[in-house]
Design a protein around this motif. Sequence first.
Motif, short mmCIF file in Angstrom:
data_model
loop_
_atom_site.label_atom_id
_atom_site.label_comp_id
_atom_site.label_asym_id
_atom_site.label_seq_id
_atom_site.Cartn_x
_atom_site.Cartn_y
_atom_site.Cartn_z
N ASP A 1 5.17 6.92 -6.97
CA ASP A 1 5.29 5.65 -5.93
C ASP A 1 6.89 5.72 -5.37
N ARG A 2 7.05 6.35 -4.18
CA ARG A 2 8.20 6.31 -3.42
C ARG A 2 8.12 6.10 -2.05
N LYS A 3 9.07 6.22 -1.24
CA LYS A 3 8.94 5.97 0.22
C LYS A 3 8.34 7.16 0.80
N PHE A 4 7.15 6.98 1.72
CA PHE A 4 6.56 7.85 2.51
C PHE A 4 5.50 8.66 1.52
N ILE A 5 5.50 8.45 0.26
CA ILE A 5 4.47 8.90 -0.66
C ILE A 5 3.37 8.81 -0.42
N ASN A 6 3.03 7.57 -0.06
CA ASN A 6 1.45 7.34 0.47
C ASN A 6 1.04 8.26 1.67
N ASP A 7 1.70 8.36 2.44
CA ASP A 7 1.24 9.39 3.42
C ASP A 7 1.09 10.57 2.95
N ILE A 8 1.82 11.18 2.07
CA ILE A 8 1.68 12.59 1.32
C ILE A 8 0.41 12.48 0.59
N LYS A 9 -0.02 11.49 -0.27
CA LYS A 9 -1.07 11.53 -0.97
C LYS A 9 -2.41 10.95 0.06
N CYS A 10 -2.20 10.61 1.16
CA CYS A 10 -3.16 10.19 1.67
C CYS A 10 -3.85 11.38 2.54
N PHE A 11 -2.93 12.29 3.12
CA PHE A 11 -3.35 13.56 4.07
C PHE A 11 -3.63 14.61 2.90
N ASP A 12 -3.13 14.51 1.64
CA ASP A 12 -3.43 15.61 0.76
C ASP A 12 -5.08 15.34 0.37
N LEU A 13 -5.38 13.93 0.11
CA LEU A 13 -6.64 13.82 -0.11
C LEU A 13 -7.81 14.03 0.79
N ARG A 14 -7.18 13.77 1.96
CA ARG A 14 -8.18 13.88 3.35
C ARG A 14 -8.59 15.32 3.34
N LEU A 15 -7.64 16.48 3.21
CA LEU A 15 -7.81 17.89 3.09
C LEU A 15 -8.46 18.14 1.97
N LEU A 16 -8.28 17.35 0.72
CA LEU A 16 -9.22 17.99 -0.08
C LEU A 16 -10.41 17.48 -0.09
N PHE A 17 -10.74 16.34 0.51
CA PHE A 17 -12.30 15.92 0.99
C PHE A 17 -12.97 16.87 1.84
N LEU A 18 -12.08 17.29 2.94
CA LEU A 18 -12.61 18.22 3.92
C LEU A 18 -12.93 19.73 3.17
N LEU A 19 -12.00 20.15 2.14
CA LEU A 19 -12.55 21.41 1.56
C LEU A 19 -13.59 21.11 0.82
N THR B 1 -4.53 1.06 1.50
CA THR B 1 -5.95 0.99 1.62
C THR B 1 -6.41 2.37 2.19
N ASP B 2 -5.73 3.12 3.04
CA ASP B 2 -6.03 4.28 3.78
C ASP B 2 -6.08 5.25 2.57
N CYS B 3 -5.12 5.18 1.64
CA CYS B 3 -4.90 6.36 0.56
C CYS B 3 -6.24 6.12 -0.39
N ALA B 4 -6.55 4.81 -0.72
CA ALA B 4 -7.60 4.61 -1.52
C ALA B 4 -9.09 4.98 -0.99
N ILE B 5 -9.13 4.88 0.46
CA ILE B 5 -10.46 5.14 1.04
C ILE B 5 -10.48 6.91 0.90
N GLU B 6 -9.49 7.68 1.19
CA GLU B 6 -9.40 8.98 0.99
C GLU B 6 -9.88 9.38 -0.21
N ALA B 7 -9.35 8.78 -1.22
CA ALA B 7 -9.51 9.37 -2.59
C ALA B 7 -11.14 8.80 -2.95
N LEU B 8 -11.62 7.92 -2.57
CA LEU B 8 -13.01 7.39 -2.83
C LEU B 8 -14.09 8.46 -1.96
#
Length: 560
Positions: free
Chosen positions: A153-171, A224-231
Motif C-alpha cells: 500500500d504505497r503511492k501509485f501502487i493501486n495502478d500497478i496492481k490494477c493493470f497487473d490484474l487486468r493483464l492476468l485476467f486477459l491471459l 474500486t477499479d483494483c477490486a473489479i479487476e481482481a474479481l
Amino acid sequence: MDEERALYIVRAGEAGAIERVLRDYSDKHRATFKFESTDEDKRKKLCEGIFKVLVKDIPTTCQVSCLEVLRILSRDKKVLVPVTTKENMQILLRLAKLNESDDSLEKVSEFPVIVESLKCLCNIVFNSQMAQQLSLELNLAAKLCNLLRKCKDRKFINDIKCFDLRLLFLLSLLHTDIRSQLRYELQGLPLLTQILESAFSIKWTDEYESAIDHNGPPLSPQETDCAIEALKALFNVTVDSWKVHKESDSHQFRVMAAVLRHCLLIVGPTEDKTEELHSNAVNLLSNVPVSCLDVLICPLTHEETAQEATTLDELPSDKTAEKETVLKNNTMVYNGMNMEAIHVLLNFMEKRIDKGSSYREGLTPVLSLLTECSRAHRNIRKFLKDQVLPPLRDVTNRPEVGSTVRNKLVRLMTHVDLGVKQIAAEFLFVLCKERVDSLLKYTGYGNAAGLLAARGLLAGGRGDNWYSEDEDTDTEEYKNAKPNINLITGHLEEPMPNPIDEMTEEQKEYEAMKLVNMLDKLSREELLKPMGLKPDGTITPLEEALNQYSVIEETSSDTD
C-alpha cells in the motif's frame, strides 16, 4: 504527417527532443482508436524506433512518453504484427519490473514506467495472437503473480496492481491452460483473495465475518477499479470450481465468499461503479460451491439479538407474518440471522429487471445464484420467500400486474427469451419448495404452464428436491377469496353469466356440433394436434396418452 515528424526525431534526436515530440503526438492522439490505413507503414516504423529508444539509457520521463505513444499505436492490430517479437516483449517485461525476482519496488519514480509498460502489454496481448503465444513461452502469468506479491500500500501502487490484474485476467481469458496454473501452481486463489481484502481494507471479527462500517466513506476510484479487476481474474481462476474435494479448498472458498459478502455491503465512488462492483461479485459467487455460500448470512451477536427482540416486541400483534423480518440499524434481520447480503442481492436483481434489457447477461447470473442459495440453505429460502412471495391478501389483480418483485418475476415467466423465463420460473418454484399447488397460488396456471410442462408436472405434484415440511399459512383475505379465484389467471374474477343458459336444447346441440367439426378440420389439416397427459405428467399426442392409460388399466385390473 505526425508519424513522419515523430519518426525523424526518434531516429536522430536526443532524449529531450524525443520526449517533446512524443508527448505532442500522445496529446494529439490520446483518444484515437481508428487509424488511417495509408500511414500503416509509418506507424510500424515508429513502433520499431520506440523499442530501439527504450533499450537505451534515457530519463524516466522520456521512457513514459515512449510507452504512452506505444500504447496508442498498439490499438492497431496490423501495426503489431512486425513488432511483436520475443525481444520486444522482454523489453516491456523489464520495464514493468516483471523480470526481477528480488526487486521490491523501492523507487517511486519508476512507478509511472511500470504502469505504462503494463498498459502496453495489456493492449499487445489482447490484440496480438503472437503476443499471446509468447506470454506462455515467457511464463508471464507467474511473473505477474510475483509482481502482485511485491505490491504494498504505497503511492501509485493501486495502478500497478490494477493493470497487473487486468493483464492476468486477459491471459486467463485467452488461455484456458493458464487457469489451472493460476489455481494450483501459482496459488492464485488465496493471492487474489488477499488483493481483494487489501482493496476493501477488511478487518475480521470472526473466521468468516468482517466488520462493516455503514457510515464509512465509499471506496476510492482506484480501490474500486483494483477490486473489479481482481474479481474478474478470480472468476476465470474459479470458473470450473463447482465441487469441493479437499477441506483446504472448502476453507479458501468460504474466505472468498466472506470477502464477497463484504463487497456487497460497501459502495463505490458512484452508483454505476457500485453496480459494476456488485455485478462482478455476483458472477464470482456463482462459481463458489453452493455448500460454502452459508457464510453470506451470519448469526447475530448477543447485542444484536437483544435489539432484535426489542424490535419484535414493538410490532403490532396482528403483524405476526412481518415479525420474522425486521430492519434494525440498517441491518436486515431474519430468524436471528443477518440477511444484509441477501437483501442486497435481491435489490440488485430487481434493478436489473427494471432496466428491461440484456436480461440474459445482466439478470440470469443473480437469479441463478439466488435459486441455488434458496435450494441449498433453508434460512435464505425462507427469507427470500418472505420478501418475494409474502402472504397473499389482495388477489383482485392478475399475478403479473403490479410493481412488486413477485409481479415482475411472474411477467418474466412468459418472456420471449427461453433462458430468462426458465430461470425466473425456477426461482419462484424453489421458493415454493417445488410444490405445484403453492406455485400456482402465486403465479396462476397460465404463467406456470411452461415450467410444469418442462418438468413433467402438469398433473400436479412436486419436484425432486426435498424441503422442510413447514406449511404455508394463508391469510383470511385469501381464504375467503379462494373459491372464486380463476386458477388459470391466478386472480379473483367476477362471476360471468353463462352464455348457454338462454339457449334452447337445439341451439346447444348445433353449437356443439359446429365446434366438433371445426376441431376435426383443424386436426385433419394438422393445424391443431390434440394432446394429453401421460401417467408421468408429461405431454404426448392424445392417442398415445389414451393407449398408455388403457395398458395401465389392463395390467392393474383383477385377473381372477
